[in-house]
Design a protein around this motif. Structure first.
Motif, PDB file in Angstrom:
ATOM      1  N   GLU A 109      -5.230  -8.799  -7.578  1.00  0.00           N
ATOM      2  CA  GLU A 109      -4.540  -8.047  -8.627  1.00  0.00           C
ATOM      3  C   GLU A 109      -5.181  -8.240  -9.990  1.00  0.00           C
ATOM      4  OE1 GLU A 109      -0.683 -10.552  -7.943  1.00  0.00           O
ATOM      5  OE2 GLU A 109      -0.572  -9.653  -9.908  1.00  0.00           O
ATOM      6  N   ASP A 110      -5.965  -9.291 -10.181  1.00  0.00           N
ATOM      7  CA  ASP A 110      -6.601  -9.518 -11.474  1.00  0.00           C
ATOM      8  C   ASP A 110      -7.579  -8.412 -11.845  1.00  0.00           C
ATOM      9  OD1 ASP A 110      -6.840 -13.158 -11.187  1.00  0.00           O
ATOM     10  OD2 ASP A 110      -5.189 -11.828 -11.735  1.00  0.00           O
ATOM     11  N   LEU A 111      -8.068  -7.682 -10.844  1.00  0.00           N
ATOM     12  CA  LEU A 111      -9.027  -6.617 -11.100  1.00  0.00           C
ATOM     13  C   LEU A 111      -8.385  -5.406 -11.779  1.00  0.00           C
ATOM     14  CD1 LEU A 111     -12.051  -5.845 -10.474  1.00  0.00           C
ATOM     15  CD2 LEU A 111     -11.168  -4.643  -8.464  1.00  0.00           C
ATOM     16  N   TYR A 112      -7.078  -5.274 -11.638  1.00  0.00           N
ATOM     17  CA  TYR A 112      -6.396  -4.052 -12.001  1.00  0.00           C
ATOM     18  C   TYR A 112      -5.675  -4.163 -13.328  1.00  0.00           C
ATOM     19  CZ  TYR A 112      -7.643  -2.822  -7.293  1.00  0.00           C
ATOM     20  OH  TYR A 112      -8.369  -2.556  -6.163  1.00  0.00           O
ATOM     21  N   THR A 113      -5.764  -3.074 -14.082  1.00  0.00           N
ATOM     22  CA  THR A 113      -5.161  -3.021 -15.407  1.00  0.00           C
ATOM     23  C   THR A 113      -3.883  -2.207 -15.434  1.00  0.00           C
ATOM     24  OG1 THR A 113      -7.351  -3.207 -16.425  1.00  0.00           O
ATOM     25  CG2 THR A 113      -5.575  -2.331 -17.805  1.00  0.00           C
ATOM     26  N   TYR A 114      -3.861  -1.149 -14.651  1.00  0.00           N
ATOM     27  CA  TYR A 114      -2.744  -0.210 -14.692  1.00  0.00           C
ATOM     28  C   TYR A 114      -1.946  -0.287 -13.392  1.00  0.00           C
ATOM     29  CZ  TYR A 114      -5.901   1.524 -18.278  1.00  0.00           C
ATOM     30  OH  TYR A 114      -6.740   1.615 -19.365  1.00  0.00           O
ATOM     31  N   TRP A 115      -0.612  -0.245 -13.534  1.00  0.00           N
ATOM     32  CA  TRP A 115       0.269  -0.405 -12.382  1.00  0.00           C
ATOM     33  C   TRP A 115       1.386   0.625 -12.438  1.00  0.00           C
ATOM     34  CZ3 TRP A 115      -0.548  -4.113  -8.619  1.00  0.00           C
ATOM     35  CH2 TRP A 115      -1.551  -5.051  -8.892  1.00  0.00           C
ATOM     36  N   GLY A 116       1.786   1.064 -11.244  1.00  0.00           N
ATOM     37  CA  GLY A 116       2.960   1.915 -11.148  1.00  0.00           C
ATOM     38  C   GLY A 116       4.215   1.078 -11.059  1.00  0.00           C
ATOM     39  N   GLN A 117       5.362   1.768 -10.960  1.00  0.00           N
ATOM     40  CA  GLN A 117       6.657   1.083 -10.917  1.00  0.00           C
ATOM     41  C   GLN A 117       7.053   0.676  -9.506  1.00  0.00           C
ATOM     42  OE1 GLN A 117       8.536   0.166 -13.697  1.00  0.00           O
ATOM     43  NE2 GLN A 117       6.547   0.682 -14.583  1.00  0.00           N
ATOM     44  N   GLY A 118       6.396   1.226  -8.520  1.00  0.00           N
ATOM     45  CA  GLY A 118       6.667   0.824  -7.153  1.00  0.00           C
ATOM     46  C   GLY A 118       7.552   1.787  -6.396  1.00  0.00           C
ATOM     47  N   THR A 119       7.413   1.743  -5.082  1.00  0.00           N
ATOM     48  CA  THR A 119       8.270   2.504  -4.177  1.00  0.00           C
ATOM     49  C   THR A 119       8.614   1.591  -3.001  1.00  0.00           C
ATOM     50  OG1 THR A 119       8.489   4.586  -2.942  1.00  0.00           O
ATOM     51  CG2 THR A 119       6.321   3.549  -2.911  1.00  0.00           C
ATOM     52  N   GLN A 120       9.888   1.594  -2.627  1.00  0.00           N
ATOM     53  CA  GLN A 120      10.374   0.647  -1.615  1.00  0.00           C
ATOM     54  C   GLN A 120      10.113   1.178  -0.201  1.00  0.00           C
ATOM     55  OE1 GLN A 120      11.774  -2.471  -1.975  1.00  0.00           O
ATOM     56  NE2 GLN A 120      11.824  -2.619   0.263  1.00  0.00           N
ATOM     57  N   VAL A 121       9.604   0.297   0.633  1.00  0.00           N
ATOM     58  CA  VAL A 121       9.428   0.591   2.059  1.00  0.00           C
ATOM     59  C   VAL A 121      10.233  -0.432   2.843  1.00  0.00           C
ATOM     60  CG1 VAL A 121       7.794   0.612   3.976  1.00  0.00           C
ATOM     61  CG2 VAL A 121       7.160   1.632   1.776  1.00  0.00           C
ATOM     62  N   THR A 122      11.110   0.067   3.704  1.00  0.00           N
ATOM     63  CA  THR A 122      11.935  -0.808   4.525  1.00  0.00           C
ATOM     64  C   THR A 122      11.747  -0.424   5.983  1.00  0.00           C
ATOM     65  OG1 THR A 122      13.571  -1.020   2.758  1.00  0.00           O
ATOM     66  CG2 THR A 122      14.251  -1.649   4.982  1.00  0.00           C
ATOM     67  N   VAL A 123      11.367  -1.399   6.799  1.00  0.00           N
ATOM     68  CA  VAL A 123      11.130  -1.162   8.215  1.00  0.00           C
ATOM     69  C   VAL A 123      12.115  -1.997   9.017  1.00  0.00           C
ATOM     70  CG1 VAL A 123       9.438  -1.159  10.070  1.00  0.00           C
ATOM     71  CG2 VAL A 123       8.687  -0.815   7.705  1.00  0.00           C
TER      72      VAL A 123
END
Length: 125
Positions: A109-123
């Motif tokens: 994750e240190d490589l990345y500057t920009y992030w989204g808010q996320g989406t939940q996956v439930t299995v």
């Protein structure tokens, strides 16, 4: 400003499939890396898959052969096709984008500057 917006999460039974999408806006770097990460409750965020500017892909061992990362530059969209889902895939999934030069571990994750808010996956089993 750069914005990343994920969609496509949901609830599915084990063995099912989902396709996550991440639409990017304001991200103009043609030689950056794009990736998917996930974080389960009580655990650290981990890299799942990444694609570099040349289209080379990398996968975590736990998802290799089941997940496929792809991107559509014309639509500014990153995808994660997830097949044969398992209960241990349950997590919040985030897309991320790096600034160039993208030097380093593409699943870190240190490589990345920009992030989204996320989406939940439930299995469920």
């Amino acid at each position: 400003q750069v914005h990343l917006v994920e969609s496509g999460g949901g609830s599915v039974q084990a063995g099912g499939s989902l396709r996550l999408s991440c639409v990017t806006s304001g991200y103009t770097y043609s030689n950056g890396c794009l990736g998917w990460f996930r974080q389960a409750p009580g655990e650290e965020r981990e890299g799942v898959a990444a694609v570099d500017a040349d289209g080379r892909t990398s996968y975590a061992e736990s998802v290799s052969g089941r997940f496929t990362i792809s991107k559509d530059n014309a639509k500014n969209t990153l995808y994660l096709q997830m097949n044969n889902l398992k209960p241990e895939d349950t997590a919040m999934y985030y897309c991320a984008a790096s600034k160039p030069p993208a030097l380093g571990w593409v699943l870190g994750e240190d490589l990345y500057t920009y992030w989204g808010q996320g989406t939940q996956v439930t299995v469920s089993s």
